[in-house]
Design a protein around this motif. Structure first.
Motif, PDB file in Angstrom:
ATOM      1  N   TRP A  13       0.814  -1.216   0.000  1.00  0.00           N
ATOM      2  CA  TRP A  13       0.000   0.000   0.000  1.00  0.00           C
ATOM      3  C   TRP A  13       0.847   1.266   0.000  1.00  0.00           C
ATOM      4  O   TRP A  13       0.388   2.315  -0.449  1.00  0.00           O
ATOM      5  N   SER A  16       1.280   1.642  -3.601  1.00  0.00           N
ATOM      6  CA  SER A  16       0.055   2.196  -4.179  1.00  0.00           C
ATOM      7  C   SER A  16      -0.018   3.694  -3.945  1.00  0.00           C
ATOM      8  O   SER A  16      -0.411   4.459  -4.831  1.00  0.00           O
ATOM      9  N   ASP A  17       0.387   4.128  -2.746  1.00  0.00           N
ATOM     10  CA  ASP A  17       0.378   5.555  -2.402  1.00  0.00           C
ATOM     11  C   ASP A  17       1.207   6.384  -3.380  1.00  0.00           C
ATOM     12  O   ASP A  17       0.738   7.391  -3.918  1.00  0.00           O
ATOM     13  N   GLU A 252      -2.276  -1.746  -4.996  1.00  0.00           N
ATOM     14  CA  GLU A 252      -3.479  -1.649  -4.168  1.00  0.00           C
ATOM     15  C   GLU A 252      -4.175  -3.002  -4.054  1.00  0.00           C
ATOM     16  O   GLU A 252      -4.604  -3.424  -2.963  1.00  0.00           O
ATOM     17  N   GLY A 255      -2.075  -5.463  -1.961  1.00  0.00           N
ATOM     18  CA  GLY A 255      -2.176  -5.061  -0.569  1.00  0.00           C
ATOM     19  C   GLY A 255      -3.532  -5.406   0.026  1.00  0.00           C
ATOM     20  O   GLY A 255      -3.620  -5.868   1.170  1.00  0.00           O
ATOM     21  N   GLN A 256      -4.604  -5.212  -0.750  1.00  0.00           N
ATOM     22  CA  GLN A 256      -5.948  -5.517  -0.278  1.00  0.00           C
ATOM     23  C   GLN A 256      -6.101  -6.995   0.044  1.00  0.00           C
ATOM     24  O   GLN A 256      -6.724  -7.374   1.039  1.00  0.00           O
ATOM     25  N   TYR A 259      -4.267  -7.589   3.248  1.00  0.00           N
ATOM     26  CA  TYR A 259      -4.922  -6.815   4.307  1.00  0.00           C
ATOM     27  C   TYR A 259      -6.119  -7.567   4.862  1.00  0.00           C
ATOM     28  O   TYR A 259      -6.274  -7.729   6.085  1.00  0.00           O
ATOM     29  N   TYR A 279       1.660   2.305   6.806  1.00  0.00           N
ATOM     30  CA  TYR A 279       2.347   2.296   5.505  1.00  0.00           C
ATOM     31  C   TYR A 279       2.671   3.718   5.049  1.00  0.00           C
ATOM     32  O   TYR A 279       3.507   3.926   4.167  1.00  0.00           O
TER      33      TYR A 279
END
Length: 318
Positions: A13, A16-17, A252, A255-256, A259, A279
């Motif tokens: 993530w 992703s950021d 993303e 990570g999802q 998560y 993160y």
């Protein structure tokens, strides 16, 4: 395994950021957040197809509707976060957004989760590190901020909107994470806990089915965003401009997946949520490396405090 799932989500993530920031940084493109939603929807839709047709995950309308309130909280928070990326630096936006982990930890502890004393200390360190990073950024000298923005080739207006959007993201994301801990089924804790009896009376879902339900919901939102931007507003999708968005969408989606696997272990939500939310610490470093958002010793001290907390949580995993 919850700790390593949380760490993988933590790393992905942050990736992703940085790519979402690059993809949404152009304040002249007022539809960039819609395009980002489309990118995430496409990648998540592809992963959902793999899970359904190859991995054999069972999915139906009932599962999608059961998970819809959680999906709605997450998707709305992410869309708001993408809007905010046009107005505020990543190294400020991300810490503010991810104080949601602290909120989730507090909610879990209030509603019945118990930890060992070192774990309480570790959760506090992670939360303090994230919050301090946000304060350091928000109170930075304006001259230094201007110099940093000049080096990064970006100029942001420090306005009420720039700070409100990450705060709204924070609240919605915290509620989504807390709702996840209620909805997901944990094989090691099949009995209803007190806070589940208080807040959730619906069906419990396995993490695979819940994740696919979320991805399919995001796919529908992505399609709707594409129709609005492309067919109604007649905007162009330029490959060079969209590439960072799709790279961010890949991070993303990965990570999802990890998560939701971490949160499925309901006994460790109060510890997993702060780790994953931190993160933003890596995001701040990526912002320094790739966007030239200069960091001071105060930034690094905040990151170090949270990192110590993460290490303690790993060591004291029961």
């Amino acid at each position: 395994m919850w700790f390593w799932f949380a760490i993988i989500a933590f790393v992905c993530w942050s990736g992703s950021d940085i790519f979402s920031k690059i993809g949404c940084a152009d304040s002249r493109d007022k539809y960039s957040h819609y395009k980002m939603v489309t990118a995430v929807g496409v990648i998540m839709g592809l992963h959902a197809a793999y899970e359904i047709f190859i991995a054999g995950v069972e999915i139906n309308a009932k599962v999608i509707l059961t998970y819809l309130p959680v999906s709605a909280l997450y998707i709305l928070s992410m869309a708001i976060g993408y809007i905010g990326l046009r107005y505020i630096e990543l190294s400020i936006s991300s810490p503010i957004c991810n104080t949601s982990g602290a909120i989730v930890a507090v909610l879990c502890i209030i509603t019945g989760s118990t930890l060992e004393i070192p774990q309480y200390i570790a959760v506090a360190l992670v939360c303090i590190g994230v919050i301090l990073l946000g304060f350091v950024e928000a109170r930075e000298d304006e001259t230094l901020r201007a110099r940093r923005q000049e080096k990064g080739n970006y100029k942001y207006a420090k306005s009420a909107l720039a700070l409100i959007l990450p705060l709204v993201y924070c609240l919605l994301d915290a509620l989504g994470t807390f709702a996840d801990s209620l909805v997901l089924y944990d094989e090691e804790e099949p009995a209803a806990t007190t806070f589940r009896l208080l807040f959730w009376h619906g069906d419990k879902l396995g993490e695979d089915s819940a994740n696919v339900a979320y991805e399919l919901t995001f796919l529908l939102c992505g399609i709707a965003a594409f129709i609005y931007v492309k067919l109604i507003k007649k905007q162009k999708f330029l490959p060079k401009m969209e590439a960072p968005k799709y790279t961010g969408a890949v991070f993303e989606t990965i990570g999802q997946f990890f998560y939701i696997s971490a949160l499925a272990d309901s006994k460790h939500v109060a510890m997993a949520a702060p780790i994953i939310s931190s993160y933003c610490l890596l995001s701040a470093l990526w912002g320094r490396i790739f966007l030239k958002e200069k960091l001071s010793w105060k930034h690094y001290a905040s990151i170090a405090i949270a990192f110590v907390g993460i290490v303690i949580l790993g060591i004291y995993d029961p």
